[in-house]
Design a protein around this motif. Structure first.
Motif, short mmCIF file in Angstrom:
data_model
loop_
_atom_site.label_atom_id
_atom_site.label_comp_id
_atom_site.label_asym_id
_atom_site.label_seq_id
_atom_site.Cartn_x
_atom_site.Cartn_y
_atom_site.Cartn_z
N ARG A 1 0.84 -1.19 0.00
CA ARG A 1 0.00 0.00 0.00
C ARG A 1 0.88 1.24 0.00
NH1 ARG A 1 -0.57 2.45 4.96
NH2 ARG A 1 0.42 1.41 6.74
N ASP A 2 0.27 2.39 0.05
CA ASP A 2 1.01 3.64 0.17
C ASP A 2 1.47 3.77 1.62
OD1 ASP A 2 1.97 6.20 0.29
OD2 ASP A 2 0.17 7.18 -0.49
N ARG B 1 0.70 6.71 4.10
CA ARG B 1 -0.62 6.91 4.68
C ARG B 1 -0.72 6.22 6.03
NH1 ARG B 1 -3.14 10.87 2.77
NH2 ARG B 1 -5.12 9.93 3.36
#
Length: 287
Positions: free
Chosen positions: A195-196, A199
């Motif tokens: 994922r990012d 974040r």
């Protein structure tokens, strides 16, 4: 007349034949030189005549050193998880837990700071706030509490900013644990594996189900179960530290605004109530 003591040939450096410690040195002592004691003690620089300010400064500096040490253990634990070395990760988490215990106890240095004592030196540090600590911010990033906005205070502090940018962009400690679970064949959702990383981590029911499968085998030989409990030990100690922080501020400051611009106790209470590694807590209701 007593004979002059001499060093034991071939023995440890500084060892004396009569067993007494060496007392004569050229210049300062090796102890002071090795640990930079003179430099360390010179860093206590109160700005007022209020004695409690020295306690406050020492407590702050001790915590900063421990934050940095804890980050080293967490980074090594994360990196061990990334290379599937669970025993090494567990060793680092255990060492980190000992550091966390000292961190929690460090609040004892300020446990009896009164509002009147604090008021006598608080104006001297102006807008300075622990909220601005980049070493603490790095710890928050490592446990998944990511925020690119938190880089803004360090725009003119290149070393601190570079360190935080790296921590922001890399997987955190919990991310590495979830990636390990996925490699071991557990049903971790794809969004938690890649994922990012900049974040903040958000709870996922699929992650809770994966941990529930781990907890289905709580035998001593299940290293993933041992890892889960070690991560929970880490998370619990983070919460203890946050609540001690809240208690210390509430006792010395009350409901006044924080020096860094926050609403003080209310902001700290919200942060303390937020679970670290949330699925390890929420799954307990289903087991």
């Amino acid at each position: 007349m007593a004979s002059q003591s001499t060093a034991i040939p071939g023995g440890p450096r500084g060892a004396q034949e009569d067993g007494r410690p060496r007392l004569d040195f050229d210049g300062g002592t090796p102890y002071a030189e090795y640990a930079a004691i003179d430099v360390l003690l010179d860093l206590r620089r109160p700005r007022t005549d209020e004695p409690a300010e020295t306690d406050f400064i020492v407590a702050t500096q001790v915590m900063e050193l421990l934050f940095d040490l804890l980050a080293e253990h967490w980074v090594r634990a994360r990196d061990a998880l990334e290379r599937d070395d669970v025993p090494a990760a567990l060793a680092e988490l255990r060492k980190g837990a000992r550091v966390q215990d000292v961190l929690v106890s460090s609040w004892d240095l300020l446990a009896d700071l009164t509002p009147t004592e604090f008021a006598r030196f608080r104006p001297a540090f102006g807008e300075a706030s622990g909220f601005q600590s980049h070493t603490y911010r790095r710890l928050e990033f490592l446990i998944g509490n990511k925020s690119a906005a938190m880089l803004r205070p360090y725009q003119d502090a290149p070393r601190a900013r570079a360190e935080l940018e790296r921590a922001l962009a890399e997987p955190g400690l919990y991310d590495a644990a979830l990636r390990l679970l996925a490699r071991r064949g557990l049903p971790v959702p794809a969004g938690a594996v890649q994922r990012d990383w900049t974040r903040p981590y958000r709870p996922d029911a699929g992650v809770e189900r994966a941990w529930a499968e781990v907890y289905a085998d709580d035998t001593p030989g299940n290293e993933l179960f041992i890892l889960a409990e070690a991560l929970l030990d880490t998370a619990e100690r983070v919460t203890r530290w946050r609540w001690r922080h809240l208690s210390a501020v509430k006792r010395s400051l009350g409901a006044k605004p924080g020096s860094g611009g926050s609403d003080g106790v209310r902001w700290l209470a919200g942060n303390a109530a937020r679970d670290v590694f949330p699925e390890l807590w929420s799954l307990r209701a289903a087991l």
